[in-house]
Motif scaffolding. Structure first.
Motif, short mmCIF file in Angstrom:
data_model
loop_
_atom_site.label_atom_id
_atom_site.label_comp_id
_atom_site.label_asym_id
_atom_site.label_seq_id
_atom_site.Cartn_x
_atom_site.Cartn_y
_atom_site.Cartn_z
N UNK A 162 -11.04 28.93 -6.50
CA UNK A 162 -9.82 29.34 -7.20
C UNK A 162 -9.32 30.60 -6.49
N UNK A 163 -8.03 30.61 -6.15
CA UNK A 163 -7.46 31.79 -5.50
C UNK A 163 -7.72 33.01 -6.37
N UNK A 164 -8.01 34.12 -5.71
CA UNK A 164 -8.44 35.33 -6.42
C UNK A 164 -7.51 35.73 -7.56
N UNK A 165 -6.20 35.67 -7.33
CA UNK A 165 -5.26 36.11 -8.36
C UNK A 165 -5.25 35.20 -9.59
N UNK A 166 -5.84 33.99 -9.47
CA UNK A 166 -5.89 33.06 -10.59
C UNK A 166 -7.27 32.95 -11.22
N UNK A 167 -8.23 33.70 -10.70
CA UNK A 167 -9.58 33.64 -11.24
C UNK A 167 -9.62 34.25 -12.63
N UNK A 168 -10.60 33.79 -13.40
CA UNK A 168 -10.86 34.28 -14.77
C UNK A 168 -9.76 33.86 -15.76
N UNK A 169 -9.10 32.74 -15.46
CA UNK A 169 -8.10 32.18 -16.38
C UNK A 169 -8.49 30.78 -16.85
#
Length: 159
Positions: free
Chosen positions: A96-103
């Motif tokens: 998962x691209x870093x800016x979309x992680x933890x979603x």
């Protein structure tokens, strides 16, 4: 919600080199490979696994797309394999691209993948996770994956 779209050739080419570099670095970090040989070894493994690129038979490469915004958020790659006379699926990569992680996109992608694998008549999924990747381990545990073997190491100080 996410959907898994078959990876386009453009997306595959954008995925490949960074994935090889990341895999090489993971193997350096966990002490399996030296910095001098890691990139070459990673490239060789990818070439052996995907000799026909994204068209390699029994390999499924997807772009993970956030459905409402139609935004690409990552990739997922699995293959069908025969192990001890049983057909299984093996997850080679999920990112998962870093800016979309933890979603929750990784978990959602795994649920979608599990549906696809069941539709293929497969009832077992396996994967490898590096020991230092605690976030991935937690996600896999929450999704019901359990460790089936474990290699542990200790580096000794020379005094």
């Amino acid at each position: 919600m996410v959907i898994l779209e078959p990876m386009t050739e453009v997306d595959f080419q954008n995925y490949l080199e960074p994935a090889i570099a990341e895999y090489a670095q993971e193997n350096i970090t966990n002490g399996a490979w030296t910095e001098e040989t890691a990139l070459e070894r990673a490239r060789k493994q990818y070439t052996e696994l995907l000799p026909q690129g994204r068209a390699t038979p029994s390999h499924f490469l997807f772009t993970i797309v956030e459905a409402s915004q139609q935004q690409k958020v990552g990739i997922l790659w699995f293959a069908l394999e025969e192990k001890q006379g049983q057909s299984t699926a093996f997850v080679y990569d999920v990112s998962i691209e870093e800016r979309y992680q933890r979603h929750g996109y990784g978990s959602q992608a795994f649920r979608e993948m599990e549906k696809k694998i069941q539709e293929l008549g497969i009832s077992k999924i396996s994967l490898h996770v590096f020991g230092q990747n605690h976030a991935a381990q937690q996600m896999y545990k929450k999704l019901g994956y359990v460790a089936t073997s474990m290699v542990m190491s200790k580096v000794l100080d020379h005094e």
